[in-house]
Design a protein around this motif. Structure first.
Motif, mmCIF file in Angstrom:
data_model
loop_
_atom_site.group_PDB
_atom_site.id
_atom_site.type_symbol
_atom_site.label_atom_id
_atom_site.label_comp_id
_atom_site.label_asym_id
_atom_site.label_seq_id
_atom_site.Cartn_x
_atom_site.Cartn_y
_atom_site.Cartn_z
ATOM 1 N N LEU A 40 -0.814 -2.095 -5.895
ATOM 2 C CA LEU A 40 -1.414 -1.486 -4.566
ATOM 3 C C LEU A 40 -0.557 -2.051 -3.360
ATOM 4 N N GLU A 41 -0.008 -3.207 -3.410
ATOM 5 C CA GLU A 41 0.939 -3.602 -2.512
ATOM 6 C C GLU A 41 1.862 -2.710 -2.380
ATOM 7 N N HIS A 42 2.390 -2.219 -3.056
ATOM 8 C CA HIS A 42 3.611 -1.286 -3.014
ATOM 9 C C HIS A 42 3.332 0.235 -2.853
ATOM 10 N N ASP A 43 1.982 0.516 -3.096
ATOM 11 C CA ASP A 43 1.292 1.842 -2.998
ATOM 12 C C ASP A 43 1.450 2.408 -1.456
ATOM 13 N N ASN A 44 2.159 3.162 -1.028
ATOM 14 C CA ASN A 44 2.283 3.487 0.521
ATOM 15 C C ASN A 44 1.183 4.132 0.945
ATOM 16 N N GLU A 45 0.663 4.995 -0.088
ATOM 17 C CA GLU A 45 -0.648 5.818 0.039
ATOM 18 C C GLU A 45 -1.904 5.191 0.446
ATOM 19 N N VAL A 46 -1.864 3.869 -0.105
ATOM 20 C CA VAL A 46 -3.145 3.016 0.034
ATOM 21 C C VAL A 46 -3.085 2.417 1.279
ATOM 22 N N ARG A 47 -4.006 2.319 1.889
ATOM 23 C CA ARG A 47 -3.996 1.539 3.265
ATOM 24 C C ARG A 47 -5.191 0.461 3.397
ATOM 25 N N VAL A 48 -6.092 0.659 2.442
ATOM 26 C CA VAL A 48 -7.236 -0.435 2.503
ATOM 27 C C VAL A 48 -8.035 -0.064 1.046
ATOM 28 N N VAL A 49 -8.629 -1.471 0.811
ATOM 29 C CA VAL A 49 -9.032 -1.697 -0.651
ATOM 30 C C VAL A 49 -10.623 -2.082 -0.748
ATOM 31 N N VAL A 50 -11.457 -1.395 -1.606
ATOM 32 C CA VAL A 50 -12.887 -1.786 -1.576
ATOM 33 C C VAL A 50 -12.862 -2.236 -2.907
ATOM 34 N N LEU A 51 -13.403 -3.645 -3.091
ATOM 35 C CA LEU A 51 -13.550 -4.132 -4.468
ATOM 36 C C LEU A 51 -15.217 -4.388 -4.567
ATOM 37 N N HIS A 52 -15.531 -3.795 -5.788
ATOM 38 C CA HIS A 52 -17.042 -3.951 -6.217
ATOM 39 C C HIS A 52 -17.081 -4.197 -7.595
ATOM 40 N N GLU A 91 -5.657 -12.314 -0.773
ATOM 41 C CA GLU A 91 -5.884 -12.876 0.665
ATOM 42 C C GLU A 91 -4.407 -12.458 1.381
ATOM 43 N N SER A 92 -3.305 -12.563 0.511
ATOM 44 C CA SER A 92 -2.108 -12.145 1.092
ATOM 45 C C SER A 92 -1.910 -10.722 1.327
ATOM 46 N N LEU A 93 -2.475 -9.986 0.626
ATOM 47 C CA LEU A 93 -2.231 -8.408 0.806
ATOM 48 C C LEU A 93 -2.288 -8.019 2.067
ATOM 49 N N GLN A 94 -1.215 -7.136 2.306
ATOM 50 C CA GLN A 94 -1.020 -6.620 3.682
ATOM 51 C C GLN A 94 -1.823 -5.407 3.995
ATOM 52 N N LYS A 95 -3.070 -5.322 3.370
ATOM 53 C CA LYS A 95 -3.951 -4.089 3.293
ATOM 54 C C LYS A 95 -5.263 -4.837 3.232
ATOM 55 N N LYS A 199 -6.228 3.581 11.172
ATOM 56 C CA LYS A 199 -5.298 2.773 12.162
ATOM 57 C C LYS A 199 -4.127 2.753 11.549
ATOM 58 N N SER A 200 -2.846 2.454 12.564
ATOM 59 C CA SER A 200 -1.597 2.517 12.085
ATOM 60 C C SER A 200 -1.565 1.397 11.051
ATOM 61 N N PRO A 201 -0.958 1.647 9.810
ATOM 62 C CA PRO A 201 -0.394 0.556 8.803
ATOM 63 C C PRO A 201 0.256 -0.633 9.441
ATOM 64 N N LYS A 202 1.241 -0.360 10.263
ATOM 65 C CA LYS A 202 1.935 -1.350 10.720
ATOM 66 C C LYS A 202 1.370 -2.239 11.570
ATOM 67 N N VAL A 204 -2.016 -2.880 11.227
ATOM 68 C CA VAL A 204 -2.895 -3.726 10.377
ATOM 69 C C VAL A 204 -2.197 -4.781 9.847
ATOM 70 N N ARG A 205 -1.077 -4.274 9.152
ATOM 71 C CA ARG A 205 -0.206 -5.429 8.484
ATOM 72 C C ARG A 205 0.022 -6.632 9.457
ATOM 73 N N ALA A 206 0.522 -6.272 10.862
ATOM 74 C CA ALA A 206 0.812 -7.293 11.743
ATOM 75 C C ALA A 206 -0.536 -8.384 12.168
ATOM 76 N N VAL A 207 -1.644 -7.860 12.083
ATOM 77 C CA VAL A 207 -3.029 -8.280 12.314
ATOM 78 C C VAL A 207 -3.229 -9.427 11.001
ATOM 79 N N LEU A 208 -3.315 -8.772 10.133
ATOM 80 C CA LEU A 208 -3.335 -9.428 8.705
ATOM 81 C C LEU A 208 -2.538 -10.664 8.769
ATOM 82 N N SER A 209 -1.207 -10.535 9.107
ATOM 83 C CA SER A 209 -0.175 -11.269 8.836
ATOM 84 C C SER A 209 -0.561 -12.483 9.891
#
Length: 257
Positions: A40-52, A91-95, A199-202, A204-209
């Motif tokens: 998922l880290e390298h899947d450019n189409e995915v911007r957010v993940v839900v785990l359940h 925790e380190s995932l940029q999404k 939101k812009s993926p760029k 979002v990545r910046a905030v998470l980082s």
């Protein structure tokens, strides 16, 4: 994947834990989760993940039956480091990763949820770290993450009593973002995920980082000590008694040895 189900809808990925009956985090589940997070880290189409979790639980914790197959402190320390490593990937995932918690998130299950960036819970979900009831300690980052969410005092109380808190209380303490009736929990998680995905993926990545960078660097020593202590504790007679009591569904009798 044998224990994880993955569904994608536009820019959202849904990961469902499916290791019945309690979605225990066995070594196989952790291996699959590690592989999936990398993908998922390298899947450019995915911007957010839900785990359940599928069924009655998010995850009731580590697979205790696997513990009896390990025989040395080094093996248990490696088990701890492996779990920590997988959860750090999340925790380190940029999404953004949203945990949608229903039923129970206990032990390793709560440690997994705490590695996610946000937690949504059902009102009556049970969240806790009951490892001391088994004569062991949290080993997948729980001793490090829980105090950062709710403070040392409440974290100590949760671990030493082994008593879970409800979803509603988790929100009050700052461990979860929102609580909902279980029947709408997953839809609410998807609704929040859709807002993030817009939101812009760029950005979002910046905030998470920015939020994660210093925290991840500073926490390494604490995680290392947790893994070492996890291994040491497992060598005790009390750990053997606690695990046996759990498997035999009886109260443990600890001697302090």
């Amino acid at each position: 994947m044998n224990y994880l189900n993955l569904k994608k809808n536009e820019n959202m990925a849904m990961i469902e834990i499916n290791h019945q009956p309690a979605n225990a985090l066995s070594s196989d589940v952790l291996k699959e989760l590690s592989i999936l997070i990398d993908e998922l880290e390298h899947d450019n189409e995915v911007r957010v993940v839900v785990l359940h979790g599928k069924g009655k639980f998010f995850s009731a914790g580590a697979d205790i039956k696997e513990f009896v197959q390990l025989s040395s402190e080094d093996n248990f320390s490696r088990l701890s480091k492996n779990g920590q490593s997988v959860f750090k990937k999340i925790e380190s995932l940029q999404k953004p990763v949203i945990a949608a918690i229903h039923g129970a998130a206990l032990g390793g299950g709560l440690e997994l949820a705490m590695a996610c960036h946000l937690r949504l819970v059902s009102n009556d979900a049970k969240l806790g770290l009951p490892e001391l009831q088994l004569g062991i300690i949290p080993g997948f980052g729980g001793t490090q993450r829980l105090p950062k969410y709710i403070g040392n005092g409440r974290a100590l109380e949760m671990m030493l009593t082994s008593e879970p808190i409800t979803g509603e209380e988790a929100v009050r303490l700052g461990l979860a973002n929102h609580s909902y009736p279980e029947e709408i929990l997953l839809n609410e998680a998807k609704r929040l995920a859709a807002k993030f995905a817009a939101k812009s993926p760029k950005t979002v990545r910046a905030v998470l980082s920015l939020l994660n960078e210093d925290k991840i660097k500073l926490d390494q020593e604490g995680y290392e000590k947790e893994a070492i202590s996890f291994g040491e504790v497992f060598g005790s007679s009390d750990a053997k008694e606690g695990i046996s009591a759990f498997i035999e569904k009886r109260e443990p009798k600890f001697t302090g040895e």
